[in-house]
Scaffold this motif. Structure first.
Motif, PDB file in Angstrom:
ATOM      1  N   LYS A   1      21.954  13.762  28.076  1.00 57.96           N
ATOM      2  CA  LYS A   1      22.091  13.058  29.359  1.00 57.96           C
ATOM      3  C   LYS A   1      20.828  12.262  29.687  1.00 57.96           C
ATOM      4  O   LYS A   1      20.365  12.229  30.823  1.00 57.96           O
ATOM      5  CB  LYS A   1      22.403  14.049  30.478  1.00 57.96           C
ATOM      6  CG  LYS A   1      23.716  14.780  30.276  1.00 57.96           C
ATOM      7  CD  LYS A   1      23.857  15.930  31.229  1.00 57.96           C
ATOM      8  CE  LYS A   1      25.157  16.679  30.965  1.00 57.96           C
ATOM      9  NZ  LYS A   1      25.242  17.916  31.719  1.00 57.96           N
ATOM     10  N   THR A   2      20.253  11.712  28.644  1.00 58.25           N
ATOM     11  CA  THR A   2      18.968  11.034  28.783  1.00 58.25           C
ATOM     12  C   THR A   2      18.999   9.661  28.106  1.00 58.25           C
ATOM     13  O   THR A   2      19.608   9.510  27.045  1.00 58.25           O
ATOM     14  CB  THR A   2      17.863  11.900  28.132  1.00 58.25           C
ATOM     15  OG1 THR A   2      17.836  13.159  28.773  1.00 58.25           O
ATOM     16  CG2 THR A   2      16.493  11.256  28.253  1.00 58.25           C
ATOM     17  N   ALA A   3      18.351   8.699  28.745  1.00 63.33           N
ATOM     18  CA  ALA A   3      18.110   7.415  28.103  1.00 63.33           C
ATOM     19  C   ALA A   3      16.608   7.270  27.943  1.00 63.33           C
ATOM     20  O   ALA A   3      15.849   7.674  28.835  1.00 63.33           O
ATOM     21  CB  ALA A   3      18.662   6.276  28.946  1.00 63.33           C
ATOM     22  N   VAL A   4      16.172   6.745  26.823  1.00 67.80           N
ATOM     23  CA  VAL A   4      14.742   6.567  26.601  1.00 67.80           C
ATOM     24  C   VAL A   4      14.462   5.098  26.288  1.00 67.80           C
ATOM     25  O   VAL A   4      15.079   4.517  25.404  1.00 67.80           O
ATOM     26  CB  VAL A   4      14.218   7.474  25.462  1.00 67.80           C
ATOM     27  CG1 VAL A   4      12.728   7.246  25.252  1.00 67.80           C
ATOM     28  CG2 VAL A   4      14.488   8.939  25.768  1.00 67.80           C
ATOM     29  N   ILE A   5      13.554   4.526  27.061  1.00 71.69           N
ATOM     30  CA  ILE A   5      13.148   3.144  26.863  1.00 71.69           C
ATOM     31  C   ILE A   5      11.687   3.151  26.423  1.00 71.69           C
ATOM     32  O   ILE A   5      10.852   3.767  27.081  1.00 71.69           O
ATOM     33  CB  ILE A   5      13.256   2.341  28.182  1.00 71.69           C
ATOM     34  CG1 ILE A   5      14.679   2.400  28.754  1.00 71.69           C
ATOM     35  CG2 ILE A   5      12.822   0.889  27.962  1.00 71.69           C
ATOM     36  CD1 ILE A   5      14.763   1.953  30.214  1.00 71.69           C
ATOM     37  N   THR A   6      11.385   2.510  25.321  1.00 76.42           N
ATOM     38  CA  THR A   6       9.998   2.403  24.870  1.00 76.42           C
ATOM     39  C   THR A   6       9.654   0.922  24.766  1.00 76.42           C
ATOM     40  O   THR A   6      10.406   0.153  24.180  1.00 76.42           O
ATOM     41  CB  THR A   6       9.810   3.091  23.501  1.00 76.42           C
ATOM     42  OG1 THR A   6      10.273   4.441  23.601  1.00 76.42           O
ATOM     43  CG2 THR A   6       8.350   3.092  23.081  1.00 76.42           C
TER      44      THR A   6
ATOM     45  N   ASP B   1      12.437  -0.470  22.300  1.00 74.30           N
ATOM     46  CA  ASP B   1      13.509   0.400  21.836  1.00 74.30           C
ATOM     47  C   ASP B   1      14.229   0.997  23.038  1.00 74.30           C
ATOM     48  O   ASP B   1      13.610   1.341  24.039  1.00 74.30           O
ATOM     49  CB  ASP B   1      12.934   1.521  20.967  1.00 74.30           C
ATOM     50  CG  ASP B   1      14.035   2.381  20.361  1.00 74.30           C
ATOM     51  OD1 ASP B   1      14.991   1.805  19.798  1.00 74.30           O
ATOM     52  OD2 ASP B   1      13.956   3.611  20.471  1.00 74.30           O
ATOM     53  N   PHE B   2      15.548   1.062  22.949  1.00 76.26           N
ATOM     54  CA  PHE B   2      16.351   1.637  24.027  1.00 76.26           C
ATOM     55  C   PHE B   2      17.426   2.509  23.398  1.00 76.26           C
ATOM     56  O   PHE B   2      18.229   2.023  22.601  1.00 76.26           O
ATOM     57  CB  PHE B   2      16.983   0.504  24.856  1.00 76.26           C
ATOM     58  CG  PHE B   2      18.028   0.969  25.847  1.00 76.26           C
ATOM     59  CD1 PHE B   2      17.712   1.903  26.826  1.00 76.26           C
ATOM     60  CD2 PHE B   2      19.327   0.470  25.798  1.00 76.26           C
ATOM     61  CE1 PHE B   2      18.676   2.330  27.741  1.00 76.26           C
ATOM     62  CE2 PHE B   2      20.296   0.886  26.720  1.00 76.26           C
ATOM     63  CZ  PHE B   2      19.960   1.820  27.685  1.00 76.26           C
ATOM     64  N   THR B   3      17.411   3.803  23.710  1.00 74.57           N
ATOM     65  CA  THR B   3      18.422   4.694  23.143  1.00 74.57           C
ATOM     66  C   THR B   3      19.049   5.524  24.249  1.00 74.57           C
ATOM     67  O   THR B   3      18.400   5.893  25.221  1.00 74.57           O
ATOM     68  CB  THR B   3      17.829   5.658  22.097  1.00 74.57           C
ATOM     69  OG1 THR B   3      16.751   6.372  22.706  1.00 74.57           O
ATOM     70  CG2 THR B   3      17.336   4.937  20.877  1.00 74.57           C
TER      71      THR B   3
END
Lengths: 165, 88
Positions: A16-21, A8-10
């Motif tokens: 101001k954040t990107a989160v990669i799971t 998952d990539f949001t």
């Protein structure tokens, strides 16, 4: 083979954040190694035909990794400096990432990276949260970190296709 | 998201929320600056509508990043498989 691994990539512009799971089909020990041992990082973080080359690395709080993206002719395209700010072995580490010149002089702004690791049923989940104060710089960073090499790969492919015509 | 359905005036948008026309206009001005919304003057009224192609561009951009990140991780998958073999 790896299609069943969660990914998952949001991007949250307001935060101001990107989160990669991402889930990996390996135990915590190996995955932690792959994300923290610079010899292993050099093996997978650069897109073909580029390679990542670490000049030096010291994985401890206050330690740094200085590395470059290198083209097939051995030219360093872009240097980056990573400063480790927090390490909880096999659970979490945090670093400040900033682009630099070949003499280790950092650019003015960088980004904060937070990695969290957890193992379940033999699989390891990694959550990477990337924070950048400026959304514009953030996009630039993502472009450079991930896309720059990719774009050049496409250009190379275009050249190859042209030469085959 | 109201204007996704069709173009509207600031007054019409404000009627749907508990905000002033001024507040709506301010938000719209920012969206116009970002080129996400375009305006169209019809007589005395200005109608605003979403630029769908611009929204799609952003979606495409995020999707491209997503694919690039995923391809890095696929290389890592292979590396982990090799590491597992070694430790056997």
């Amino acid at each position: 083979m790896n299609n069943d691994l969660f990914f998952d990539f949001t991007v949250d512009k307001e935060a101001k954040t990107a989160v990669i799971t991402r889930e990996f089909n390996a135990g915590l020990d190996l995955v932690w190694e792959a994300f923290t041992n610079h010899e292993l990082l050099d093996k997978w973080t650069a897109p073909q035909p580029f390679t990542a080359k670490t000049k030096y690395a010291d994985f401890e709080v206050g330690g740094k990794r200085f590395y470059a993206m290198v083209d097939p002719d051995g030219n360093a395209l872009r240097w980056a400096l990573q400063k480790y700010t927090s390490i909880s072995p096999k659970t979490n580490f945090k670093m400040f990432n900033v682009f630099a010149d070949a003499d280790e002089n950092p650019e003015e702004f960088g980004s904060d990276w937070d990695y969290t690791f957890s193992e379940e049923d033999g699989k390891t989940k990694v959550v990477i949260s990337i924070y950048n104060e400026s959304m514009e710089r953030f996009e630039k960073m993502l472009e450079m970190g991930f896309v720059e090499g990719f774009k050049m790969t496409i250009v190379n492919l275009d050249n190859l296709l042209d030469s085959l015509k | 998201m109201l204007i996704a359905a069709g173009s509207m005036t600031p007054n019409a948008i404000a009627d749907n929320f508990q905000v002033s026309r001024q507040a709506v206009s301010k938000h719209l001005r920012i969206l116009v600056e970002c080129e996400l919304v375009e305006q169209d003057a019809k007589g005395r009224e200005i109608y605003y509508q979403l630029k769908h192609e611009k929204i799609r561009e952003i979606d495409d951009y995020v999707e491209r990043l997503r694919q690039i990140i995923q391809s890095r991780f696929e290389d890592l998958d292979d590396l982990l498989e090799a590491m597992k073999e070694e430790t056997k």
